[in-house]
Design an enzyme around this catalytic site. Structure first.
Site, PDB file in Angstrom:
ATOM      1  N   ARG A 216       0.855  -1.200   0.000  1.00 22.63           N
ATOM      2  CA  ARG A 216       0.000   0.000   0.000  1.00 22.63           C
ATOM      3  C   ARG A 216       0.882   1.238   0.000  1.00 22.63           C
ATOM      4  O   ARG A 216       1.744   1.392   0.872  1.00 22.63           O
ATOM      5  CB  ARG A 216      -0.871   0.046   1.262  1.00 22.63           C
ATOM      6  N   GLU A 218       1.039   4.074   1.277  1.00 23.21           N
ATOM      7  CA  GLU A 218       0.465   4.875   2.362  1.00 23.21           C
ATOM      8  C   GLU A 218       1.217   6.191   2.439  1.00 23.21           C
ATOM      9  O   GLU A 218       2.398   6.222   2.722  1.00 23.21           O
ATOM     10  CB  GLU A 218       0.591   4.132   3.704  1.00 23.21           C
ATOM     11  N   ARG A 224       1.348   2.764  12.594  1.00 26.51           N
ATOM     12  CA  ARG A 224       0.636   1.537  12.253  1.00 26.51           C
ATOM     13  C   ARG A 224       0.531   1.290  10.750  1.00 26.51           C
ATOM     14  O   ARG A 224      -0.105   0.337  10.320  1.00 26.51           O
ATOM     15  CB  ARG A 224      -0.738   1.533  12.887  1.00 26.51           C
ATOM     16  N   HIS A 225       1.123   2.181   9.974  1.00 29.46           N
ATOM     17  CA  HIS A 225       1.113   2.000   8.519  1.00 29.46           C
ATOM     18  C   HIS A 225       2.521   1.829   7.980  1.00 29.46           C
ATOM     19  O   HIS A 225       3.416   2.590   8.333  1.00 29.46           O
ATOM     20  CB  HIS A 225       0.477   3.213   7.825  1.00 29.46           C
ATOM     21  N   GLU A 361      -7.293  -0.907  14.838  1.00 27.63           N
ATOM     22  CA  GLU A 361      -7.838  -1.918  13.921  1.00 27.63           C
ATOM     23  C   GLU A 361      -6.758  -2.925  13.558  1.00 27.63           C
ATOM     24  O   GLU A 361      -5.655  -2.546  13.183  1.00 27.63           O
ATOM     25  CB  GLU A 361      -8.339  -1.217  12.645  1.00 27.63           C
ATOM     26  N   SER A 364     -10.195  -6.323   9.036  1.00 34.59           N
ATOM     27  CA  SER A 364     -11.459  -5.901   8.435  1.00 34.59           C
ATOM     28  C   SER A 364     -12.017  -7.061   7.649  1.00 34.59           C
ATOM     29  O   SER A 364     -11.256  -7.830   7.059  1.00 34.59           O
ATOM     30  CB  SER A 364     -11.248  -4.746   7.457  1.00 34.59           C
ATOM     31  N   ARG A 412       0.359  -5.831  12.783  1.00 31.60           N
ATOM     32  CA  ARG A 412      -0.474  -5.081  13.741  1.00 31.60           C
ATOM     33  C   ARG A 412      -0.872  -5.966  14.916  1.00 31.60           C
ATOM     34  O   ARG A 412      -0.923  -5.519  16.057  1.00 31.60           O
ATOM     35  CB  ARG A 412      -1.727  -4.545  13.054  1.00 31.60           C
TER      36      ARG A 412
END
Ligand code: ATP
Ligand code: MG
Length: 438
Positions: A216, A218, A224-225, A361, A364, A412
């Protein structure tokens, strides 16, 4: 010389006393006191002291000890002796030292020095940083996490699959796609295995999981990314509702955390980490209630919006007061969720969920839209061109069972389980907006 017993430095015990042993590792610390020299030899298992009294040691060995640069790799043969002073109750009197690889000096960073090293220095010289037992312990735990996941899913009838990481279209939104040249075409690095694991539901594989890299782009710097992480994905066919999926994740995360507590005691001790098993069943919060809960504590979240980092954190604090580390937030507005999520008819919501762990999170998922017409409608609603998803949509036209699944960020999970301040601590060579090396 009698038989030499190969030993790991950290595994020598007083029971080895009076045996001829061979140990190999890194010269962590060397002290030359004139009449006696000490070398702390370190390997993955721990440290053993090499003790060389001048009177009992060959001059060549004393010379090596005197000039050996710290962090060199050496092979030591000698007699193990019980010792009250030495760590582990045993030391080795060297009869031979072979320098397998001399370390240059100065070192780019210390291994045992107490001074605080900048995160950038650590990640720039990660091989050195990883020589610290507490830094390395995280990866021994992560390895167990992956093995525990595997065990749990195989036990539950899942087939492990590997889907392509070079793809022609993304699934998680255009903003975070990495684009690259692919011969004469444009390709992207896969953001998730989403489209492929769904196609496998039509293939009849029934229950699949994948553990692999996800990419990703980001744009923001957060703890957290990262731009490359390990995603643990699962997909299940013939579900009654998203609840079936949630139960699988709940069972799996329980098995993983309990397994780490049981298998990784030494690593947890080195880290000083206190891992506890989250209370079950994980409480289920409707999205709307979660928004109300943070609003009641003074945070403004518009209905229809994501809770956001701060909202998630606050909700984590509220839940923690009730003794809950893991909890579900479900039925998000369909607008906030990707095209492949099933809408909850007659409401603005969807059959979606997040699993949050201590205010962050980690997963998902939801029930997917398996009805072709509704899926195409949803794509159009999101401004996507169904044409470019033909390869995927085709799988929905010839028999697609109802299904659902999840994506869970492995780092995570490790980060929150061990209370690490930054996700990068759970990645050997992190990738982010500014870091591409090493
Ligand atoms: P967030 O809202 O926290 O940015 P997301 O909702 O965009 O995450 P999903 O698309 O739901 O992420 O991906 C599934 C899971 O993958 C997330 O719950 C998270 O655990 C993990 N994940 C997603 N993006 C990243 C990232 N950039 N770095 C690390 N893990 C990530
Ligand atoms: Mg998400």
């Amino acid at each position: 010389m009698s038989t030499v017993n190969n030993r790991n430095s950290g595994n020598l015990t007083p029971a080895d006393a009076e045996k001829e042993v061979m140990v190999q590792g890194w010269a962590q610390d060397i002290r030359n006191l004139g009449g006696i020299s000490f070398l702390q030899l370190r390997d993955r298992h721990g440290i053993v002291q090499i003790t060389a009294p001048k009177k009992k040691t060959a001059p060549e060995i004393m010379e090596i000890m005197a000039s050996l640069p710290r962090e060199s790799v050496v092979k030591v043969t000698g007699l193990a002796k019980a010792s009250k002073q030495a760590k582990g109750g045993v030391e080795v009197l060297p009869s031979n030292i072979e320098v397998l690889s001399a370390a240059a000096s100065p070192l780019p960073m210390g291994v045992i020095d107490k001074v605080n090293v900048e995160a950038d220095t650590r990640f720039d010289h990660r091989f050195m940083d990883l020589r610290k037992p507490n830094v390395r312990a995280v990866f021994e735990i992560k390895s167990q996490v992956l093995s525990l996941i595997d065990q749990y899913l195989v036990k539950n009838g899942f087939t492990e699959v590997f889907t392509p990481k070079l793809v022609a279209s993304g699934a998680e939104g255009g903003a975070t796609l990495f684009q690259l040249r692919y011969f004469d075409q444009t390709a992207y690095l896969a953001q998730s295995p989403q489209l492929y694991k769904q196609m496998l539901m039509s293939a009849g594989l029934d229950r699949v999981f994948e553990i692999g890299p996800a990419f990703r782009a980001e744009p923001s710097d957060t703890v957290r990314h990262v731009s490359e992480f390990i995603s643990f994905d699962g997909e299940m066919a013939f579900i009654e509702s998203q609840r079936d999926v949630q139960q699988m994740i709940e069972g799996c995360t329980q098995a993983v955390i309990a397994g780490v507590m049981e298998r990784c005691k030494p690593q947890l001790e080195i880290l000083g980490a206190e891992v506890t098993l989250p209370k079950t069943p994980y409480p289920v919060l409707a999205y709307e209630d979660a928004v109300e809960m943070v609003a009641a504590e003074g945070m403004k979240v518009e209905l229809g919006e994501d809770l956001g980092t701060e909202g998630e954190k606050l909700l984590g604090e509220i839940m923690s007061r009730q003794g809950n580390d893991m909890y579900w937030i479900q039925e998000y507005p369909e607008e906030a969720k990707p095209f492949y999520i099933m809408e909850k008819d007659g409401s603005p919501y969807s059959f979606s969920f997040d699993l949050d762990y201590k205010g962050q999170e980690i997963s998902s998922g939801g029930q997917r839209e398996h009805r072709y017409d509704r899926l195409v409608e949803r794509m159009e609603k999101k401004g996507l061109d169904p044409q470019s998803f033909n390869f995927y949509l085709e799988a929905f036209r010839f028999g697609m069972p109802p299904h659902g699944g999840w994506g869970l960020g492995v780092e995570r999970l490790v980060q929150k389980m061990l209370d690490l301040p930054n996700i990068r601590e759970a990645i050997l060579f992190p990738r982010d907006r500014v870091r591409l090396v090493p």
